[in-house]
Design an enzyme around this catalytic site. Structure first.
Site, PDB file in Angstrom:
ATOM      1  CG  ASP A 179     -94.807  27.892  63.419  1.00 15.61           C
ATOM      2  OD1 ASP A 179     -94.763  27.744  62.187  1.00 15.61           O
ATOM      3  OD2 ASP A 179     -94.446  27.003  64.234  1.00 15.61           O
ATOM      4  CG  ASN A 187     -97.718  15.821  63.847  1.00 14.22           C
ATOM      5  OD1 ASN A 187     -98.878  15.592  64.151  1.00 14.22           O
ATOM      6  ND2 ASN A 187     -97.383  16.645  62.879  1.00 14.22           N
ATOM      7  CG  HIS A 192    -100.601  13.164  61.073  1.00  7.25           C
ATOM      8  ND1 HIS A 192    -101.722  13.662  60.456  1.00  7.25           N
ATOM      9  CD2 HIS A 192     -99.538  13.813  60.552  1.00  7.25           C
ATOM     10  CE1 HIS A 192    -101.346  14.581  59.572  1.00  7.25           C
ATOM     11  NE2 HIS A 192    -100.031  14.695  59.615  1.00  7.25           N
ATOM     12  CG  ASP A 196    -104.786  16.226  61.744  1.00  8.73           C
ATOM     13  OD1 ASP A 196    -103.737  16.839  61.499  1.00  8.73           O
ATOM     14  OD2 ASP A 196    -105.304  15.408  60.969  1.00  8.73           O
ATOM     15  CD  GLU A 222     -95.788  24.161  61.914  1.00  4.62           C
ATOM     16  OE1 GLU A 222     -96.174  24.019  60.745  1.00  4.62           O
ATOM     17  OE2 GLU A 222     -94.605  24.183  62.231  1.00  4.62           O
TER      18      GLU A 222
HETATM   19  N1  LIG Z   1    -100.911  16.610  62.314  1.00  2.11           N
HETATM   20  C1  LIG Z   1    -100.569  17.442  61.328  1.00  2.11           C
HETATM   21  N2  LIG Z   1     -99.258  17.767  61.142  1.00  2.11           N
HETATM   22  C2  LIG Z   1     -98.921  18.630  60.169  1.00  2.11           C
HETATM   23  C3  LIG Z   1     -99.905  19.186  59.316  1.00  2.11           C
HETATM   24  N3  LIG Z   1     -99.258  20.005  58.435  1.00  2.11           N
HETATM   25  C4  LIG Z   1     -97.934  19.960  58.745  1.00  2.11           C
HETATM   26  N4  LIG Z   1     -97.694  19.132  59.798  1.00  2.11           N
HETATM   27  C5  LIG Z   1     -96.420  18.815  60.450  1.00  2.11           C
HETATM   28  O1  LIG Z   1     -95.988  19.930  61.232  1.00  2.11           O
HETATM   29  C6  LIG Z   1     -94.572  19.767  61.523  1.00  2.11           C
HETATM   30  C7  LIG Z   1     -93.915  21.124  61.532  1.00  2.11           C
HETATM   31  O2  LIG Z   1     -92.628  20.988  62.062  1.00  2.11           O
HETATM   32  P1  LIG Z   1     -91.469  22.086  61.979  1.00  2.11           P
HETATM   33  O3  LIG Z   1     -91.733  23.042  60.877  1.00  2.11           O
HETATM   34  O4  LIG Z   1     -90.175  21.355  62.005  1.00  2.11           O
HETATM   35  O5  LIG Z   1     -91.606  22.950  63.259  1.00  2.11           O
HETATM   36  P2  LIG Z   1     -91.904  22.624  64.787  1.00  2.11           P
HETATM   37  O6  LIG Z   1     -91.687  21.210  65.166  1.00  2.11           O
HETATM   38  O7  LIG Z   1     -93.281  23.158  65.082  1.00  2.11           O
HETATM   39  O8  LIG Z   1     -90.843  23.488  65.561  1.00  2.11           O
HETATM   40  P3  LIG Z   1     -90.823  25.035  65.815  1.00  2.11           P
HETATM   41  O9  LIG Z   1     -91.712  25.697  64.796  1.00  2.11           O
HETATM   42  O10 LIG Z   1     -89.392  25.412  65.608  1.00  2.11           O
HETATM   43  O11 LIG Z   1     -91.281  25.260  67.219  1.00  2.11           O
HETATM   44  C8  LIG Z   1     -94.050  18.832  60.449  1.00  2.11           C
HETATM   45  O12 LIG Z   1     -93.672  17.617  61.068  1.00  2.11           O
HETATM   46  C9  LIG Z   1     -95.263  18.579  59.509  1.00  2.11           C
HETATM   47  O13 LIG Z   1     -95.287  17.260  59.022  1.00  2.11           O
HETATM   48  C10 LIG Z   1    -101.282  18.803  59.513  1.00  2.11           C
HETATM   49  O14 LIG Z   1    -102.226  19.240  58.817  1.00  2.11           O
HETATM   50  N5  LIG Z   1    -101.551  17.934  60.525  1.00  2.11           N
END
Ligand SMILES: Nc1nc2c(ncn2[C@@H]2O[C@H](COP(=O)(O)OP(=O)(O)OP(=O)(O)O)[C@@H](O)[C@H]2O)c(=O)[nH]1
Length: 312
Positions: A179, A187, A192, A196, A222
């Site tokens: 992850d 983001n 965004h 990506d 992610e």
């Molecule tokens: N740019 C982009 N963002 C995505 C995609 N799929 C999911 N996300 C974003 O990924 C983010 C995941 O955030 P969280 O699950 O809170 O986790 P994190 O910020 O990585 O924090 P930790 O995992 O605790 O380190 C969310 O804001 C989603 O909107 C994608 O295909 N592209």
């Protein structure tokens, strides 16, 4: 037996059918005359498959590659190449020939490729068959990163759990859940689109270090998983440590040359009675512990690390 090998060898050399064998590292170990001629390989040469495809692509010969970006094509093709026991597909060469290619893969990763020239067969329905193949490929591919998607990688976890366990290879293998750290902040801060680009870069960095017998795929925003069949926890840790180092060095945003990112990993060893879901939840729980411990690190599932007999 030697006579048999000799006769088989001569038959392969004189046959118009293309025959080749690749080892588990995807290095060509044998190719008959017809295969060498179609793919421009010198008699004693043993190139790795990606290098062979790359050099032929830039020399405009060998396989026709219908993609704007060769490296992206390579990632998506390698994500599925040699991961199932058998597959067959149609492929065309720059010289205009059409081949019916079969790939047979052993558990140790060795792959036999046999191709026959089908240029004269049913050309009228070729487009339909190609469209069908492209649709199948799309149904197994993550659109953004080009690596395997959840459906494909889940099937590979199931394959791993059903794999033969032998004295030399006493383990079904390990599952890793990856992850990207603080991805929401990435983001929010960089947009965004740049988020990506980070995901694409991540898939590229990890993909470089994935063996052909392993399968790497994206299972959520992610979140990614990596199957490591017939691999001990200690070997898995070494493989993933190299990946952590690789990603730390990456600078994926051209207009933000200082930007860097990390990821966290949970690893679990498959145990008797595991299903894809139970194994995934243990690896996911380990991932959660890696996040709690500060991120940019590996955590091994307790049940896996408590079992010294399972460490190779
Ligand atoms: N740019 C982009 N963002 C995505 C995609 N799929 C999911 N996300 C974003 O990924 C983010 C995941 O955030 P969280 O699950 O809170 O986790 P994190 O910020 O990585 O924090 P930790 O995992 O605790 O380190 C969310 O804001 C989603 O909107 C994608 O295909 N592209």
């Amino acid at each position: 037996m030697n006579d048999l090998f000799q006769s088989l060898f001569q038959l392969f050399e004189s046959s118009p059918v293309l025959v080749a064998a690749y080892d588990g590292f995807d290095r060509l170990r044998y190719a008959n005359r017809a295969f060498r001629s179609a793919y421009f390989i010198e008699p004693e040469e043993m190139p790795f498959w990606p290098d062979l495809m790359r050099r032929n692509h830039y020399a405009e010969r060998g396989t026709v590659i219908r993609a704007e970006d060769f490296e992206e094509w390579l990632i998506s093709t390698q994500s599925r190449r040699g991961k199932v026991g058998f597959r067959a597909f149609e492929t065309d060469l720059v010289d205009g020939r059409w081949l019916w290619m079969t790939e047979t893969v052993q558990e140790d990763g060795w792959m036999l490729c046999i191709a026959t020239d089908v240029t004269d067969l049913k050309a009228s329905t070729r487009e339909v068959r190609q469209d069908r193949d492209l649709a199948i490929k799309a149904s197994y591919t993550d659109e953004l990163t080009g690596v395997a998607n959840r459906r494909f990688v889940t099937a590979r976890i199931e394959d791993m759990l059903q794999g033969q366990v032998t004295d030399e290879s006493p383990l079904p293998g390990c599952l890793c859940v990856f992850d990207v750290d603080h991805f929401k902040i990435i983001n929010d801060q960089y947009g965004h689109h740049n988020g990506d680009l980070v995901l694409k870069d991540f898939a590229k960095c990890i993909h470089r270090l994935v063996r052909r017998t392993d399968c790497f795929g994206r299972v959520g925003g992610e979140e990614f998983v990596l199957t490591l069949p017939a691999t001990s926890i200690e070997q898995a840790r070494l493989i993933v440590e190299r990946m952590l180092v690789g990603v730390r060095k990456s600078r994926p945003l051209k207009d933000r040359p200082d930007f860097k990112y990390t990821f966290s990993v949970g690893i679990a060893a498959a145990q008797v009675g595991d299903t894809a879901i139970s194994l995934f939840s243990r690896a996911d729980r380990a991932l959660y512990r890696a996040k709690l411990a500060g991120r940019d690190q590996i955590h091994i599932d307790d049940a896996s690390s408590d079992r010294p007999s399972q460490i190779g």
